[in-house]
Design a protein around this motif. Sequence first.
Motif, short mmCIF file in Angstrom:
data_model
loop_
_atom_site.label_atom_id
_atom_site.label_comp_id
_atom_site.label_asym_id
_atom_site.label_seq_id
_atom_site.Cartn_x
_atom_site.Cartn_y
_atom_site.Cartn_z
N MET A 119 0.83 -1.18 0.00
CA MET A 119 0.00 0.00 0.00
C MET A 119 0.87 1.25 0.00
SD MET A 119 -3.09 -0.88 -0.12
CE MET A 119 -3.17 -2.56 -0.65
N THR A 120 0.29 2.33 -0.49
CA THR A 120 1.02 3.59 -0.58
C THR A 120 0.04 4.75 -0.49
OG1 THR A 120 2.64 4.78 -1.92
CG2 THR A 120 0.89 3.66 -3.11
N PHE A 121 0.56 5.93 -0.47
CA PHE A 121 -0.28 7.12 -0.56
C PHE A 121 -0.44 7.48 -2.03
CE2 PHE A 121 0.62 7.28 3.86
CZ PHE A 121 -0.47 7.94 4.43
N VAL A 122 -1.56 8.12 -2.36
CA VAL A 122 -1.82 8.55 -3.73
C VAL A 122 -2.31 9.99 -3.73
CG1 VAL A 122 -2.37 6.23 -4.57
CG2 VAL A 122 -4.20 7.68 -3.75
N ILE A 123 -2.14 10.64 -4.85
CA ILE A 123 -2.64 12.00 -5.03
C ILE A 123 -3.81 11.93 -5.99
CG2 ILE A 123 -2.08 14.33 -5.80
CD1 ILE A 123 0.83 13.77 -4.98
N ALA A 124 -4.92 12.57 -5.62
CA ALA A 124 -6.16 12.46 -6.39
C ALA A 124 -6.56 13.78 -7.06
CB ALA A 124 -7.28 11.96 -5.46
N LEU A 125 -7.75 13.79 -7.60
CA LEU A 125 -8.28 14.87 -8.42
C LEU A 125 -8.09 16.29 -7.87
CD1 LEU A 125 -9.88 15.60 -11.02
CD2 LEU A 125 -11.94 15.37 -9.64
N PRO A 126 -8.25 16.54 -6.57
CA PRO A 126 -8.12 17.93 -6.12
C PRO A 126 -6.76 18.58 -6.44
CG PRO A 126 -9.20 16.64 -4.44
CD PRO A 126 -8.71 15.66 -5.49
N CYS A 127 -5.75 17.78 -6.74
CA CYS A 127 -4.43 18.33 -7.06
C CYS A 127 -4.33 18.84 -8.50
CB CYS A 127 -3.35 17.27 -6.83
SG CYS A 127 -1.66 17.83 -7.14
N VAL A 128 -5.21 18.36 -9.37
CA VAL A 128 -5.11 18.72 -10.79
C VAL A 128 -5.22 20.23 -10.94
CG1 VAL A 128 -6.15 18.48 -13.08
CG2 VAL A 128 -5.99 16.49 -11.56
N ASP A 129 -4.25 20.79 -11.63
CA ASP A 129 -4.13 22.22 -11.90
C ASP A 129 -3.90 23.07 -10.65
OD1 ASP A 129 -4.41 21.91 -14.71
OD2 ASP A 129 -6.57 21.70 -14.45
N VAL A 130 -3.49 22.44 -9.55
CA VAL A 130 -3.15 23.17 -8.32
C VAL A 130 -1.64 23.08 -8.07
CG1 VAL A 130 -3.47 23.32 -5.83
CG2 VAL A 130 -5.42 22.86 -7.30
N LYS A 131 -1.15 21.85 -7.91
CA LYS A 131 0.28 21.59 -7.69
C LYS A 131 0.91 22.54 -6.67
CE LYS A 131 2.11 21.64 -11.80
NZ LYS A 131 2.96 21.39 -12.95
N ASP A 132 0.38 22.57 -5.47
CA ASP A 132 0.86 23.45 -4.41
C ASP A 132 2.31 23.17 -4.02
OD1 ASP A 132 0.34 25.27 -1.96
OD2 ASP A 132 1.06 23.40 -1.10
N ARG A 133 2.74 21.94 -4.04
CA ARG A 133 4.10 21.50 -3.78
C ARG A 133 4.47 21.44 -2.30
NH1 ARG A 133 7.50 21.20 -8.13
NH2 ARG A 133 9.27 21.62 -6.76
N ALA A 134 3.57 21.75 -1.38
CA ALA A 134 3.88 21.63 0.04
C ALA A 134 4.22 20.18 0.37
CB ALA A 134 2.70 22.10 0.89
N CYS A 135 3.57 19.24 -0.29
CA CYS A 135 3.84 17.82 -0.05
C CYS A 135 5.27 17.45 -0.47
CB CYS A 135 2.82 16.95 -0.77
SG CYS A 135 2.74 17.22 -2.57
N ILE A 136 5.73 18.05 -1.55
CA ILE A 136 7.09 17.78 -2.02
C ILE A 136 8.10 18.23 -0.98
CG2 ILE A 136 8.84 18.47 -3.72
CD1 ILE A 136 6.62 18.49 -5.83
N ASP A 137 7.88 19.41 -0.42
CA ASP A 137 8.78 19.93 0.60
C ASP A 137 8.79 19.06 1.85
OD1 ASP A 137 9.34 22.05 -1.10
OD2 ASP A 137 7.88 23.38 -0.16
N GLU A 138 7.68 18.41 2.15
CA GLU A 138 7.55 17.62 3.37
C GLU A 138 8.02 16.17 3.20
OE1 GLU A 138 6.87 17.79 7.32
OE2 GLU A 138 6.56 19.46 5.94
#
Length: 109
Positions: A1-20
């Motif tokens: 199992m893993t984490f996934v990124i879903a629809l709310p990210c489309v066209d947002v790409k905030d990148r806070a998750c990348i930093d964390e």
Amino acid sequence: MTFVIALPCVDVKDRACIDECPLDCIYEGERMLYIQPDECTDCGACEPVCPVEAIFYEDDTPEEWRVFNSVNAEFFADIGSPGSAAKVGPFPKDHPVVAALPAPAPEAG
């Protein structure tokens, strides 16, 4: 199992998750971010910092966004496991499901 990124990210790409993310396993496509399932260790550091609540533990992905479980994995079909998102930078593509979504309406200004 893993984490996934879903629809709310489309066209947002905030990148806070990348930093964390301590493993640098969140990669950037043209319209959204994707978690490389073979590199994710399920630490969950990315989930609480997502401002649009787009990150889910795979089993907890809401039914209407369950397709994003495979979207995240399939995005890496031809890329493999690069080992570091920072080293490769953004990819000039998206999964076909994401690419087929309507573009956001331009903001009135």
